[in-house]
Design an enzyme around this catalytic site. Structure first.
Site, short mmCIF file in Angstrom:
data_model
loop_
_atom_site.label_atom_id
_atom_site.label_comp_id
_atom_site.label_asym_id
_atom_site.label_seq_id
_atom_site.Cartn_x
_atom_site.Cartn_y
_atom_site.Cartn_z
N LEU A 367 9.89 -6.44 5.17
CA LEU A 367 8.65 -7.74 5.14
C LEU A 367 7.91 -7.95 4.19
O LEU A 367 8.31 -8.37 2.97
CB LEU A 367 8.00 -8.29 6.09
CG LEU A 367 8.10 -8.89 7.84
CD1 LEU A 367 6.46 -8.92 9.02
CD2 LEU A 367 9.11 -10.32 7.62
N GLY A 368 7.96 -6.35 3.30
CA GLY A 368 7.95 -6.08 2.27
C GLY A 368 7.35 -3.81 2.74
O GLY A 368 7.05 -3.73 3.75
N GLY A 370 4.36 -0.70 0.21
CA GLY A 370 3.68 -0.78 -0.64
C GLY A 370 2.97 1.08 -0.75
O GLY A 370 3.14 1.16 0.11
N ALA A 371 1.15 0.74 -0.74
CA ALA A 371 0.96 1.87 -0.72
C ALA A 371 0.65 2.51 0.50
O ALA A 371 0.82 4.25 0.51
CB ALA A 371 -0.49 2.04 -1.56
N VAL A 375 6.18 -2.73 5.83
CA VAL A 375 6.14 -3.55 7.10
C VAL A 375 7.57 -4.05 7.94
O VAL A 375 8.04 -3.84 6.55
CB VAL A 375 4.98 -4.61 6.93
CG1 VAL A 375 4.29 -5.19 7.47
CG2 VAL A 375 3.72 -4.26 5.72
N LYS A 393 3.13 -2.03 10.44
CA LYS A 393 3.06 -1.53 9.18
C LYS A 393 3.45 -0.09 9.83
O LYS A 393 2.06 0.56 10.53
CB LYS A 393 1.50 -1.91 8.61
CG LYS A 393 1.66 -0.71 7.21
CD LYS A 393 0.08 -1.23 6.77
CE LYS A 393 0.61 -2.47 6.08
NZ LYS A 393 0.71 -3.02 5.00
N ASP A 487 -7.83 -2.26 -3.52
CA ASP A 487 -5.68 -3.00 -3.45
C ASP A 487 -5.33 -4.47 -3.55
O ASP A 487 -4.81 -4.57 -2.86
CB ASP A 487 -5.07 -2.20 -2.48
CG ASP A 487 -3.22 -2.12 -3.45
OD1 ASP A 487 -3.66 -2.37 -4.73
OD2 ASP A 487 -2.56 -2.30 -2.59
#
Length: 655
Positions: A367-368, A370-371, A375, A393, A487
């Protein structure tokens, strides 16, 4: 849920779930009756028994001489009632896309709306609305033989207002001075936060000095009239209600209708209509406002201080707090998730690594990222054949502190509940594998919502800006422990099925390794979402979130990214210089809705510029930001947020 090539036989049902998160059978049924008629039914919400049907709010009328024998959802994405003579009654004549390139599914939602969706094969565009039935579940009457045009809104409880949202899905809203009877059920009944008036033994007169009206614009309550007057104006209509102890509200539109409590079938229409005036107790009338947290307790203390004196008051307070603590300790926990292993002290489900491998299909659908890690989308079995989608996640950059410390941090996150924050369901802490499981939100990120063409509506963007601010304010000031997100950006703000924003990843900053805390974004050398404190070795306070929110607010106004490398635009500099040169219209060119709301555009741009001041002390806190957004605090012209860096509006437009 129905997928293509599935159907419903005579006498069978498709059931809704109970709530958005509970897969227990709810109060709505799509039923193909023995007479061949396909109906949407609502059951008695108290019993939820199949035999206790309230009414039908949709009917195909496929009965009598040529009854329906099956509901078919064919391979082309069309849905129809197959009749005895092989004729077809199509629930919708046209399907917007071909099943060659799109998947199709149909869902009877917990709010009673039956919706068909489509999804691109091999794409990530999400499930999109094709059609729904009924077209307006908030409207009064759907013309079925069982409903006799007296259905009203189905989704919302007494004293609750039904508002039609996106994809013909309803949302419910308590009127001013009313609160939910059950705070966890926004579709339930609303109760007044004031003492209701009652009629005396000898008179039905109201003490008019104790009451006033709140106005609900474009809101009608089409049921429950007990008197009406055709020759009254608005003031005379209100005066008649004010002097009548039976009267709870009046609806006025050339005719005056008097209503009693409870109010039912409330419906707000954006296209206009009647206004409702609800009679409420004045806040200054000397009666405790029991709907506001703490006001009843304060009123009790003040009253007892007068009656008992100071020393007796102390004893009363101690006794009250002791009893209240015992009562709270006895309350059963009603939000526990069922599952194999449950952390009772955290009120969260503890997943094994294997469970999440199965749920995500071995972490296939991303799904995505990041830091904090990547996910993945997953599906959990809840009970029987029921399933719920989740977001998993994998925290691949988390410091390997002790299990106790990790659980303590997760506990803080799990105890936070706000309508503009993503809800935590559970976690996995197994050897080197640490994962957090959230609710899945179907409409993706705010980034994908904003940076598209055509632009989203101005009203949606305005609402999202305010609600995101409220979520950050809750983290900073209103939950048990202050949480600095660190964030805030559109990629970390998700949208539910009604496009309500939910902030994600809050509380995770404390789980990062110490040497990771300055790498929360990949725009280190360029003005993005990161406050200047990160680069000055200055103390990190809640003002870093204020800075990031200011950038997001500008993105919401302009529908333009913070750093646009293609157009060589740094949004915060461009926005300030356009403001300084009084050329704000350049920020929203071709955005006709925003251009019609220039006063609000200017207010929001000024608020954003205050938020992005390089000096943290000049930035407002989030409470002040929220007040300015809502128009209850003045917004002065801001100074240059970055005095040593200039970028003109004219230059940005020429590239």
């Amino acid at each position: 849920m129905l997928m293509m090539m599935q159907g419903i036989e005579v006498g069978r049902n498709l059931s809704s779930r109970l709530t958005e998160t509970s897969f227990t059978k709810g109060r709505y049924r799509l039923h193909l009756g023995n007479d061949g008629d396909l109906r949407l039914l609502t059951l008695n919400p108290e019993t939820l028994l199949e035999s206790d049907i309230y009414f039908a709010y949709y009917a195909s009328n496929t009965k009598n001489q040529n009854p329906g024998i099956q509901l078919v959802f064919n391979e082309s994405g069309y849905m129809y009632v197959l009749q005895r003579n092989n004729s077809r009654f199509y629930l919708k004549q046209d399907v917007p896309v071909s099943s060659k390139d799109f998947y199709h599914r149909a869902v009877l939602h917990f709010d009673g709306v039956f919706v068909q969706y489509y999804h691109p094969k091999g794409g990530d565009g999400g499930w999109r609305w094709a059609w729904s039935q009924p077209e307006n579940i908030c409207a009064k009457g759907f013309g079925t033989d069982l409903a006799a045009n007296e259905v009203g809104n189905l989704a919302c409880g007494s004293n609750n207002i039904c508002i039609l949202g996106d994809n013909q899905r309803p949302r419910c809203e308590c009127p001013e001075r009313f609160v939910l009877s059950d705070p966890s059920d926004s579709y339930g009944d609303c109760k007044p936060d004031f003492e209701m008036h009652s009629c005396g033994a000898k008179s039905n007169q109201t003490d008019v000095s104790l009451y006033e009206f709140v106005t609900l614009e474009k809101t009608n309550w089409p049921s429950g009239d007990y008197k009406k007057y055709s020759n009254y104006n608005e003031e005379r209509c209100k005066a008649s209600c004010l002097n009548d102890c039976f009267c709870a509200a009046v609806v006025f539109r050339t005719i005056c209708w008097k209503k009693k409590f409870p109010l039912s079938y409330g419906h707000r229409s954006p296209t206009g209509g009647s206004d409702t005036f609800i009679k409420v107790r004045k806040l200054t009338a000397g009666v405790p406002n029991t709907g506001r947290r703490g006001r009843t307790r304060d009123w009790l203390i003040i009253t007892c201080s007068v009656l008992l004196g100071t020393s007796a008051l102390v004893n009363f307070i101690l006794l009250y707090m002791k009893r209240n603590k015992k009562r709270m300790a006895k309350k059963p926990n009603q939000r526990r998730y069922t599952g194999a292993a449950t952390a009772h002290d955290l009120n969260l489900r503890v997943f094994t690594y294997r469970e999440l491998v199965v749920a995500t299909g071995d972490f296939v659908e991303e799904l995505g990222r990041g830091a904090f890690g990547i996910v993945y989308k997953g599906v959990l079995k809840v009970s029987g054949d029921s399933e719920v989608s989740v977001a998993v996640k994998k925290l691949d950059r988390v410091a390997q502190e002790s299990e106790k410390e990790f659980k303590n941090e997760v506990k803080v996150i799990g105890q936070i509940h706000h309508k503009n924050l993503v809800k935590l369901i559970g976690f996995c802490d197994e050897e080197q594998s640490r994962m957090i499981v959230y609710e899945f939100l179907p409409n993706g990120t705010l980034a994908s919502f904003l940076f598209r063409r055509p632009r989203p509506s101005w009203e949606d963007r305005r609402r999202i800006a305010v609600e995101v601010a409220r979520g950050i304010l809750y983290l900073h000031e209103e939950c048990s422990e202050q949480i600095i997100h660190c964030d805030i950006k559109p990629q970390n703000i998700l949208l539910d099925e009604y496009n309500n924003p939910r902030i994600s990843d809050f509380g995770l900053a404390k789980l990062l390794m110490i040497n990771q805390t300055h790498t929360l974004t990949n725009i280190r050398g360029t003005k993005g979402y990161v406050a200047t404190e990160w680069f000055r070795n200055s103390p990190i306070t809640s003002k870093v979130d204020v800075y990031s929110y200011g950038v997001v607010l500008l993105e919401i106004v302009c529908c333009k990214k913070a750093v646009d490398l293609e157009d060589n635009v740094i949004l915060i500099d461009w926005a300030y210089d356009c403001f300084r040169q009084r050329r704000l219209k350049d920020l929203i060119k071709e955005d006709l809705e925003a251009l019609d709301n220039m006063d609000l555009v200017e207010r929001y741009v000024k608020i954003a510029i205050w938020c992005i001041q390089e000096e943290p002390g000049k930035r407002p806190n989030m409470r002040k930001v929220t007040q300015m957004l809502e128009g209850v605090a003045q917004v002065n012209d801001p100074p240059n947020p970055s005095p040593y860096n200039t970028f003109t509006c004219a230059e940005s437009m020429s590239n």
